[in-house]
Design a protein around this motif. Structure first.
Motif, PDB file in Angstrom:
ATOM      1  N   THR A 192       0.851  -1.178   0.000  1.00 32.27           N
ATOM      2  CA  THR A 192       0.000   0.000   0.000  1.00 32.27           C
ATOM      3  C   THR A 192       0.894   1.238   0.000  1.00 32.27           C
ATOM      4  O   THR A 192       1.786   1.343   0.837  1.00 32.27           O
ATOM      5  CB  THR A 192      -0.866   0.011   1.275  1.00 32.27           C
ATOM      6  N   SER A 193       0.650   2.144  -0.916  1.00 29.50           N
ATOM      7  CA  SER A 193       1.497   3.331  -0.983  1.00 29.50           C
ATOM      8  C   SER A 193       0.941   4.422  -0.076  1.00 29.50           C
ATOM      9  O   SER A 193      -0.258   4.723  -0.081  1.00 29.50           O
ATOM     10  CB  SER A 193       1.563   3.818  -2.437  1.00 29.50           C
ATOM     11  N   ALA A 194       1.827   5.020   0.733  1.00 26.19           N
ATOM     12  CA  ALA A 194       1.404   6.071   1.659  1.00 26.19           C
ATOM     13  C   ALA A 194       0.879   7.281   0.894  1.00 26.19           C
ATOM     14  O   ALA A 194      -0.043   7.960   1.356  1.00 26.19           O
ATOM     15  CB  ALA A 194       2.555   6.470   2.580  1.00 26.19           C
ATOM     16  N   ASP A 195       1.455   7.543  -0.265  1.00 20.09           N
ATOM     17  CA  ASP A 195       0.991   8.700  -1.052  1.00 20.09           C
ATOM     18  C   ASP A 195      -0.424   8.458  -1.576  1.00 20.09           C
ATOM     19  O   ASP A 195      -1.278   9.333  -1.508  1.00 20.09           O
ATOM     20  CB  ASP A 195       1.933   8.958  -2.234  1.00 20.09           C
ATOM     21  N   ASP A 196      -0.663   7.262  -2.106  1.00 16.35           N
ATOM     22  CA  ASP A 196      -2.007   6.929  -2.585  1.00 16.35           C
ATOM     23  C   ASP A 196      -3.006   6.990  -1.431  1.00 16.35           C
ATOM     24  O   ASP A 196      -4.134   7.452  -1.589  1.00 16.35           O
ATOM     25  CB  ASP A 196      -2.041   5.513  -3.180  1.00 16.35           C
ATOM     26  N   LEU A 197      -2.549   6.497  -0.284  1.00 15.38           N
ATOM     27  CA  LEU A 197      -3.436   6.493   0.877  1.00 15.38           C
ATOM     28  C   LEU A 197      -3.763   7.930   1.275  1.00 15.38           C
ATOM     29  O   LEU A 197      -4.928   8.275   1.523  1.00 15.38           O
ATOM     30  CB  LEU A 197      -2.772   5.759   2.043  1.00 15.38           C
ATOM     31  N   ALA A 198      -2.730   8.787   1.312  1.00 12.42           N
ATOM     32  CA  ALA A 198      -2.945  10.189   1.700  1.00 12.42           C
ATOM     33  C   ALA A 198      -3.942  10.850   0.755  1.00 12.42           C
ATOM     34  O   ALA A 198      -4.750  11.681   1.173  1.00 12.42           O
ATOM     35  CB  ALA A 198      -1.614  10.941   1.702  1.00 12.42           C
ATOM     36  N   ALA A 199      -3.891  10.457  -0.515  1.00 16.93           N
ATOM     37  CA  ALA A 199      -4.815  11.050  -1.487  1.00 16.93           C
ATOM     38  C   ALA A 199      -6.237  10.533  -1.300  1.00 16.93           C
ATOM     39  O   ALA A 199      -7.204  11.211  -1.637  1.00 16.93           O
ATOM     40  CB  ALA A 199      -4.319  10.750  -2.905  1.00 16.93           C
ATOM     41  N   ALA A 200      -6.353   9.328  -0.749  1.00 18.33           N
ATOM     42  CA  ALA A 200      -7.682   8.707  -0.634  1.00 18.33           C
ATOM     43  C   ALA A 200      -8.431   9.118   0.633  1.00 18.33           C
ATOM     44  O   ALA A 200      -9.649   9.033   0.684  1.00 18.33           O
ATOM     45  CB  ALA A 200      -7.539   7.181  -0.663  1.00 18.33           C
ATOM     46  N   VAL A 201      -7.696   9.520   1.666  1.00 21.57           N
ATOM     47  CA  VAL A 201      -8.367   9.844   2.938  1.00 21.57           C
ATOM     48  C   VAL A 201      -8.819  11.294   2.952  1.00 21.57           C
ATOM     49  O   VAL A 201      -8.295  12.133   2.220  1.00 21.57           O
ATOM     50  CB  VAL A 201      -7.452   9.567   4.165  1.00 21.57           C
ATOM     51  N   GLY A 202      -9.811  11.568   3.784  1.00 20.29           N
ATOM     52  CA  GLY A 202     -10.329  12.923   3.894  1.00 20.29           C
ATOM     53  C   GLY A 202     -11.130  13.081   5.164  1.00 20.29           C
ATOM     54  O   GLY A 202     -11.108  12.192   6.029  1.00 20.29           O
TER      55      GLY A 202
END
Lengths: 457, 131, 500
Positions: A192-202
């Protein structure tokens, strides 16, 4: 027929007279005539004990168990060695046959086991508080999401694509009830990429849920994933393999708020998928949001040390519709098996087991991927499981290995990972020796040769 | 304390809460009857300072070993102080419900609400009616 | 420690497995390394590894065995004595079941093994599905839920799916005020609001109150029949009509199914969804608080939404896990359910057969009514009157209110004194509707002498309390520990062993 009853004709007479009725049917006067069963249940007649044993043995023989082949199946449940003392202790009537410890004065054994279990789970996870266990792994993930819901009422659960497929499905089903929905973050080179995760959370993200090691065996960078979750104000949940926690950075060290996992690898049989136990531990901030039973230490009227169920106002029998969960009891006997296994392994043995698994798994991956037609599905560090892609029909390979070699090479990934139509998930426990791994490599080589027809054996 | 007692200088709410008026502020707590019904109090889930509490509505929870009870605000107001001693030692609610077991202090928004509360005699009669 | 009591169990120091730990001791012997001894850092970088090992105990095998055998002796258990814990159905756990479940073909079967290699297990599950459908009178079964509470969650989520599929948004679920706490807790988890329905003076559902509260906003009524008071609700078909006329589903909490197997069926009463407690009616050992299993059976209109997978049989007689159910609510857990529990419950059903199951329920009802009659005798009846004086089903409720007034001891005191007499007390303070309640469920596997001995013990305790109530108030005396300070445990939670 064995019915385990003791009532004699004489008993029946005496009892009916004492009750003041003429016949048994008079006791059923509250059941309206129109809904009473007129005939018998459509079930076979009862049988003797030996007949039933024979029938169940016949059914057992028609299964191919891990005693019948060399199995590299994993994917959430693993064929670890269960020490003999586990069988001896969990089969004792005193642990096997009581109910939940409602009367603590006559349940000190079970309550102390829960206390010792909670301690072990806190040690494995590096977190502050553990409950006395929940049903099993995937429902533990849903339980963690409900804790997050209780805390922040945010309806979105962002999960890693490599969270166990059953955990994802269970979460989807369960969260739908309270209006929650699940969003998936895809993998990059197996993690799991932290950058992708950061983009997905809100701001609507209630919790981020990842698995460690993930379903494809890869070790995730939990710290960076936790940071991304916390920056969005979400609760960080990790579903962890308890054996891998012998080596891996603990959820507590990595900033995880709630750690859960499937407890089967700790002292429990495979049992075709259950019963086992789920573990659930959290930081102390979640103490009053924990689901299920928790044992605590106290003293008796004379000052003796003792144990009770505690913090019970969280629970359904007291708080009813406002309870932290609907769970009633736990998986006490399975959790006992877990404590026994961990005590048997001991502080150094547990680490040694982890290292043994890491080295054997590394060896198995290297050897398998040396076969033409086998490529690693990712190259991330692994502990006990890894995934490869076959240049050939994975189901044909599995069938060939089972039939011709008595080896089950692993789990086909296609159903859950359509992007890997010939992906194979391979698990290596301490029960699989180097000789077994070498046999697996020969079998897969032969299977690919047989099914693809282009690789010489 | 084996026997219920209800000081004359307090006002009482039907959900078994008491109020002590001190200028434009009021101190809240639960009555002897309430603590007896609840049993040994083990946890006080308190509101925050500056939180608004509304008369006749729950503002906190008290927990015993095997029960949870909403605590009702007799009056509307803003929380100006909490009894930290009760957070530390919830048993004070049992041992001294009208003294060290007070729960919070509010600034009243509407002193006329006091007229809707019972005095000790009326509350005692109300309790007699319950049993 | 207090001075010696003469009770070896009480004199024994309470030591945890962690406190027995000594550096250098171990039970486990690692297998010799066989694969190349690569440096760990090369395959698992230090940044991914834990800083310090888990502080597990360091103990030898004999110590582990002795520690847990001694702990086991600090438990009371069903195999040692009478356990009339209401709503829990503590019937005998046949030993055959443990032997059968331990067969490697069952216990060492991996859940991801292909269907072709699990035909025995799938046939067992298929047969169990059939048996549960037959006992409940509802044709479609999912074995998946892990416990009764989990079965309830499945049932309420099925109700939600059923209404949503019809585009019918509903937000309320009705439960009786006597309901077990899991019912309202489940309702909230599944996103509904609980509204209580009252109880009529005869112990049944208050029909007027039900009619007042039913509407097209109600999704479901959750009910137990017999109720948690041990009483069969004679109005059940009318209740079902009221609920169905409003378009709601009727849910059967199977906690009390042990009263009616082969006598009457939830499906015939009008229920849409039933959960079973295999650890109650079908005698999976309770394990000190799990494992259990909570399969569900449903009517035709609910069937499309059942959790996946279910076990299906093909034309050629082979069995398979059916995942292809497009309207399914999905999964509630990993894999296929608590198979080890299925083996035991299936063995039980095979042993008893159709007639045996009916006989089991009959004797459960007989034993409960006989014990209820024994409780009416002078010396007991005036202190512990039965809460609802009619024939009970498999369990009944006593009120300790008169005992408290007459003798000055509470139900809790009576329960604690029973421990000294070697009995597990009934369920206490549930249902909450009855003052100082005791819920007594003797089960069918107890002898008449056991029930009579229990009644004698209660009479003795009450007689003793008439002379000196402090005897019960300070009980128990003979147990491994005496009354425990639960308030202290909750005020200052110590929920793990402190280390170093």
């Amino acid at each position: 027929m064995s019915d385990y009853l003791a009532v004699t004709d004489d008993d029946l007479d005496v009892m009916l007279r004492a009750i003041g009725v003429a016949s048994f049917d008079d006791l059923l006067d509250a059941i309206p005539e129109e809904i009473r069963m007129k005939g018998a249940l459509d079930l076979p007649a009862g049988r003797t004990e030996q007949d039933v044993m024979r029938h169940l043995a016949d059914l057992a023989r028609r299964n191919t168990s891990c005693d019948d082949e060399t199995s590299f199946l994993g994917g959430g449940m693993y064929d670890h060695y269960v020490p003999a003392l586990v069988d001896a202790i969990v089969s004792r009537s005193e642990f096997l046959t009581p109910y939940t410890p409602y009367q603590p004065e006559i349940s000190q054994g079970g309550l102390q086991v829960m206390f010792e279990y909670q301690t072990a789970i806190c040690e494995l996870t590096g977190l502050d508080i553990s409950n006395a266990s929940v049903y099993e792994g995937p429902s533990a993930v849903a339980a963690a999401a409900y804790m997050a819901w209780g805390q922040n009422h945010r309806p979105e659960y962002v999960v890693s694509e490599a969270l166990h497929p059953h955990a994802k499905a269970t979460l989807r089903t369960t969260a739908h009830g309270w209006g929650g929905r699940v969003v998936e973050v895809p993998l990059r080179d197996g993690v799991t990429s932290a950058d992708d995760l950061a983009a997905a959370v809100g701001p609507g993200t209630g919790a981020v849920i990842v698995q460690q090691p993930n379903f494809l065996g890869a070790v995730e960078d939990l710290r960076s994933l936790s940071d991304a979750a916390h920056r969005a104000g979400a609760v960080m949940v990790a579903s962890c393999d308890p054996i891998a926690l012998s080596l891996l950075a603990t959820p507590g060290e990595c900033g995880v708020d709630i750690a859960v996992g499937e407890g089967q690898p700790l002292g429990n049989r495979l049992d075709f998928g259950g019963p086992s136990f789920g573990f659930l531990a959290a930081t102390s901030a979640f103490t009053r949001r924990m689901p299920g039973r928790i044992a605590g230490q106290t003293t008796d009227a004379d000052g003796r040390r003792g144990f009770v169920l505690t913090l019970q106002t969280r629970e359904q029998h007291i708080r009813r519709e406002k309870a932290t969960s609907n769970i009633c009891t736990a998986q006490a006997l399975n959790a006992l098996a877990g404590v026994l296994h961990l005590a048997w392994l001991g502080r150094e043995g547990f680490v040694g087991l982890g290292e043994l698994l890491a080295r054997r798994t590394h060896y198995a991956r290297e050897q398998l991927c040396a076969i033409p037609g086998v490529t690693p599905l990712h190259t991330r560090p692994v502990v006990r499981e890894f995934a490869v892609e076959l240049d050939g029909d994975v189901n044909a390979v599995i069938a060939h290995c089972q039939q011709a070699h008595g080896i089950n090479p692993g789990h086909a990934l296609a159903a859950d990972f359509p992007g890997h139509p010939n992906g194979l998930l391979v698990a290596v426990t301490e029960q699989r020796t180097k000789a077994d791994i070498d046999a697996l490599v020969r079998a897969v080589r032969s299977a690919l040769g047989a099914t693809v027809g282009e690789v010489a054996v | 304390m084996a026997e219920g007692h209800y000081p004359e200088d307090l006002k009482y709410h039907r959900e078994h809460d008491w109020v002590r008026v001190e200028g434009d502020e009021a101190v809240f707590g639960i009555t002897w009857y309430a603590q007896d019904a609840l049993g040994e109090v083990v946890y006080f889930d308190a509101p925050d300072i500056d939180a608004a509490v509304e008369g006749d509505a729950p503002y906190a929870e008290l927990e015993s070993v095997k029960a949870v009870s909403d605590v009702y605000a007799p009056l509307t107001g803003t929380v100006v102080a909490l009894n930290d001693a009760v957070k530390e030692s919830p048993g004070l609610v049992n041992s001294d419900p009208y003294g060290d077991g007070w729960l919070l202090r509010v600034r009243m928004s509407d002193q006329s609400q006091l007229d809707g509360l019972m005095d000790a005699a009326a509350y005692t009669a109300y309790l007699d009616g319950l049993s | 420690m207090p001075a010696s009591t003469g009770n070896p169990m009480q004199d024994e120091a309470v030591v945890t497995i962690y406190e027995r730990s000594r550096p250098g001791r171990a039970a486990y012997v690692a297998p010799p390394p066989d694969v190349p001894d690569v440096p760990l850092d090369d395959i698992l970088p230090p940044a991914l590894r834990r800083a310090t090992p888990a502080r597990l105990p360091q103990v030898s095998e004999p110590e582990i065995v002795r520690h847990y055998v001694r702990l086991s002796k600090r438990n009371f258990d069903l195999d040692s004595g009478f356990y009339p814990l209401g709503s829990c159905t503590m019937k005998h756990n046949p030993k055959l079941h443990e032997r059968a479940a331990a067969l490697p073909g069952h216990s060492r079967l991996h859940p991801l093994q292909n269907d072709t290699h699990t035909q025995g297990a799938l046939e067992l599950m298929f047969n169990l599905q059939h048996a549960l459908a037959e006992v409940s009178g509802l044709p479609h079964v999912s074995l998946q839920p892990s416990a009764g509470s989990h079965g309830e969650l499945a049932g309420v989520l099925l109700t939600r799916a059923y209404h949503e599929a019809r585009g019918d948004a509903r937000e309320i679920i009705l439960t009786p005020d006597t309901a077990h706490g899991t019912n309202p807790a489940t309702v909230t988890m599944a996103g509904y609001t609980v509204v209580n329905v009252g109880t009529a003076p005869d112990g049944g559902v208050d029909l007027d109150d039900l009619r007042a509260k039913i509407s097209d906003r109600v999704a479901c009524l959750m009910l137990t029949n017999p109720s948690t008071l041990g009483l069969f609700d004679s109005n059940i078909t009318e209740i079902a009509r009221v609920v169905h006329d409003a378009g709601a589903t009727l849910y059967y909490d199977g906690a009390n199914l042990n009263a009616v197997m082969g006598l009457c069926r939830p499906g015939d009463m009008g229920f849409d969804i039933v959960h079973f407690n295999l650890h109650k009616s079908f005698t999976q050992p309770h394990g000190g608080g799990g494992p259990g299993a909570g399969p569900i059976a449903v009517s035709d209109r609910i069937a499309p939404f059942l959790p996946v997978p279910v076990v299906a049989r093909d034309q050629d007689g082979t069995f398979r896990l059916d995942h292809d159910r497009p309207q399914s609510i999905g999964r509630l857990r990993g894999f296929h359910g608590n198979y080890g529990v299925f083996v035991r419950s299936y063995a039980y059903i095979c042993s008893l057969g159709a007639e045996g199951l009916r006989r089991a329920s009959q004797v459960a009802v007989l034993n409960a009514n006989y014990l209820k009659a024994l409780m009416a005798r002078p010396g007991i009846g005036e202190h512990l009157p039965v809460a609802y004086d009619r024939h009970c089903m498999h369990e009944f409720v006593l009120s300790g209110g008169p005992m408290k007034r007459n003798l000055g001891i509470r139900t809790l005191d009576l329960a604690k004194r029973m421990l000294d007499y070697g009995y597990h007390p009934p369920t206490v303070y549930f249902p909450q509707l009855v003052d100082e309640s005791l819920l007594v469920e003797p089960t069918e596997t107890e002898t008449r002498e056991t029930l009579e001995g229990f009644a004698d013990a209660i009479a003795e305790i009450l007689a003793e309390a008439a002379v000196d109530p402090d005897v019960a108030r300070n009980a128990p005396y003979t147990t491994p520990v005496r009354r425990l300070d639960e308030a202290a445990a909750a005020r200052n939670p110590v929920v793990r062993q402190p280390m170093d």
